[in-house]
Design a protein around this motif. Structure first.
Motif, PDB file in Angstrom:
ATOM      1  N   ARG A 119       0.859  -1.185   0.000  1.00 33.53           N
ATOM      2  CA  ARG A 119       0.000   0.000   0.000  1.00 33.53           C
ATOM      3  C   ARG A 119       0.900   1.242   0.000  1.00 33.53           C
ATOM      4  O   ARG A 119       1.829   1.339   0.799  1.00 33.53           O
ATOM      5  CB  ARG A 119      -0.906  -0.027   1.224  1.00 33.53           C
ATOM      6  N   MET A 121       1.083   5.306   0.475  1.00 34.88           N
ATOM      7  CA  MET A 121       0.347   6.410   1.078  1.00 34.88           C
ATOM      8  C   MET A 121       1.123   7.710   0.970  1.00 34.88           C
ATOM      9  O   MET A 121       2.352   7.727   1.085  1.00 34.88           O
ATOM     10  CB  MET A 121       0.063   6.122   2.560  1.00 34.88           C
ATOM     11  N   VAL A 128      -4.403   7.493  -0.296  1.00 33.66           N
ATOM     12  CA  VAL A 128      -3.885   6.549  -1.283  1.00 33.66           C
ATOM     13  C   VAL A 128      -4.460   6.920  -2.640  1.00 33.66           C
ATOM     14  O   VAL A 128      -5.683   7.034  -2.785  1.00 33.66           O
ATOM     15  CB  VAL A 128      -4.276   5.101  -0.922  1.00 33.66           C
ATOM     16  N   HIS A 132      -2.552   3.703  -7.367  1.00 32.37           N
ATOM     17  CA  HIS A 132      -1.611   2.913  -6.579  1.00 32.37           C
ATOM     18  C   HIS A 132      -2.218   1.625  -6.036  1.00 32.37           C
ATOM     19  O   HIS A 132      -1.532   0.854  -5.360  1.00 32.37           O
ATOM     20  CB  HIS A 132      -1.066   3.750  -5.412  1.00 32.37           C
ATOM     21  N   PRO A 141      -8.521   0.956  -0.384  1.00 27.72           N
ATOM     22  CA  PRO A 141      -7.102   0.587  -0.423  1.00 27.72           C
ATOM     23  C   PRO A 141      -6.652  -0.246   0.771  1.00 27.72           C
ATOM     24  O   PRO A 141      -5.547  -0.793   0.749  1.00 27.72           O
ATOM     25  CB  PRO A 141      -6.389   1.943  -0.438  1.00 27.72           C
ATOM     26  N   VAL A 199       3.217  -0.758   4.343  1.00 25.20           N
ATOM     27  CA  VAL A 199       2.964   0.558   3.755  1.00 25.20           C
ATOM     28  C   VAL A 199       4.271   1.234   3.382  1.00 25.20           C
ATOM     29  O   VAL A 199       5.230   1.234   4.162  1.00 25.20           O
ATOM     30  CB  VAL A 199       2.177   1.457   4.747  1.00 25.20           C
ATOM     31  N   TYR A 201       5.558   5.033   2.267  1.00 25.61           N
ATOM     32  CA  TYR A 201       5.210   6.433   2.113  1.00 25.61           C
ATOM     33  C   TYR A 201       5.862   6.977   0.843  1.00 25.61           C
ATOM     34  O   TYR A 201       7.022   6.683   0.548  1.00 25.61           O
ATOM     35  CB  TYR A 201       5.693   7.250   3.307  1.00 25.61           C
TER      36      TYR A 201
END
Length: 293
Positions: A119, A121, A128, A132, A141, A199, A201
């Motif tokens: 994921r 972010m 999100v 993506h 998401p 996740v 970033y």
């Protein structure tokens, strides 16, 4: 399972690269082998080093020219020794220090799993982007699911599977190289998963910021079809994308660049053709993303 992390850089994001490397080196129980590829540029001197007592390492390799994303990542895989390879953008970073352990557990327990797509972010708005989430139904998401493609700069790949199908198509330079690899992995019976737990970033940016975005997007989409699809599906796939592009795109300059790339994709050699079986195409249909869109 040993974990490696390949990061491409043009050498122009020193602070961001330091942050990316640090997020890989400080993974809990990770001992991550970080391989930084200078894509036609020197790798800048880093302030980050492996933590004391860690078996994590950093290796740098400089390519003589900007070889593009697929060739750069292929070279990174050649240089690393991990059973699982993380691909991380040089301006991205992991949200937690548990990504490596999560990835290791999943790949160890699921031998048919080839790719985990993370994921992504925006660190400021905590949002999100729809693009993506690598599936058609991208509204949630935080829902994990099987998928038919993945995000190249935010993923983990089983190295043996990657090498088995020949890695990323180096002629593509940029755009759709992950989908080409994904389709070939699916054809070999592997699974690809969008996993919402790990996740990465990444600042909110648009792919159209790249000067050749529209041309390469169209050219590589044609090559993708020519390389991987039975001819009836290839014709449907390309017809669908011509219609979608005409409906979505309002800029005449963008449309001209897109159709110039489309013609280039028809005219220029696409590389080795290995069309997927109809069984693989049906599997993709059942996964919610038939290879016509």
């Amino acid at each position: 399972m040993k974990i490696s992390c390949v990061i491409l850089t043009m050498g122009n994001r020193v602070t961001e690269l330091d942050r990316a490397v640090e997020s890989a080196l400080t993974q809990v129980d990770g001992d991550v082998e970080v391989v930084i590829i200078g894509n036609g540029a020197d790798v800048p001197e880093l302030a980050t080093t492996p933590p004391p007592g860690s078996a994590a390492t950093v290796k740098t390799v400089r390519l003589t020219h900007n070889a593009g994303i697929p060739e750069g990542r292929n070279r990174g895989v050649q240089e690393c020794s991990g059973d699982v390879v993380l691909f991380l953008d040089d301006d991205g970073w992991y949200a937690t220090d548990k990504v490596a352990s999560h990835v290791r557990d999943r790949f160890a327990a699921e031998p048919d799993l080839a790719v985990i797509s993370f994921r992504v972010m925006d660190p400021d708005g905590k949002v999100v982007q729809r693009r993506h989430v690598p599936r058609l139904r991208a509204g949630d998401p935080e829902r994990s699911s099987p998928v038919t493609t993945f995000l190249g700069g935010a993923c983990a790949i089983r190295r043996s599977a990657y090498l088995q199908v020949g890695g990323l198509p180096e002629k593509f330079f940029y755009a759709h190289e992950e989908t080409d690899l994904a389709w070939r992995l699916l054809g070999e019976g592997y699974r690809i998963e969008y996993d919402a737990e790990p996740v990465m970033y990444h600042p909110l940016v648009l792919p159209s910021r790249h000067a050749d975005f529209y041309r390469l997007n169209a050219r590589n989409r044609v090559w993708l079809a020519r390389r991987n699809l039975p001819w009836p599906l290839a014709a449907l796939y390309l017809l669908d994308w011509v219609v979608l592009t005409l409906v979505r795109e309002r800029s005449s300059m963008a449309l001209k660049a897109w159709f110039r790339g489309f013609a280039e994709g028809l005219r220029e050699p696409a590389g080795e053709r290995r069309p997927m079986t109809w069984r693989t195409a049906w599997r993709m249909f059942r996964l919610g993303r038939p290879p016509i869109v």
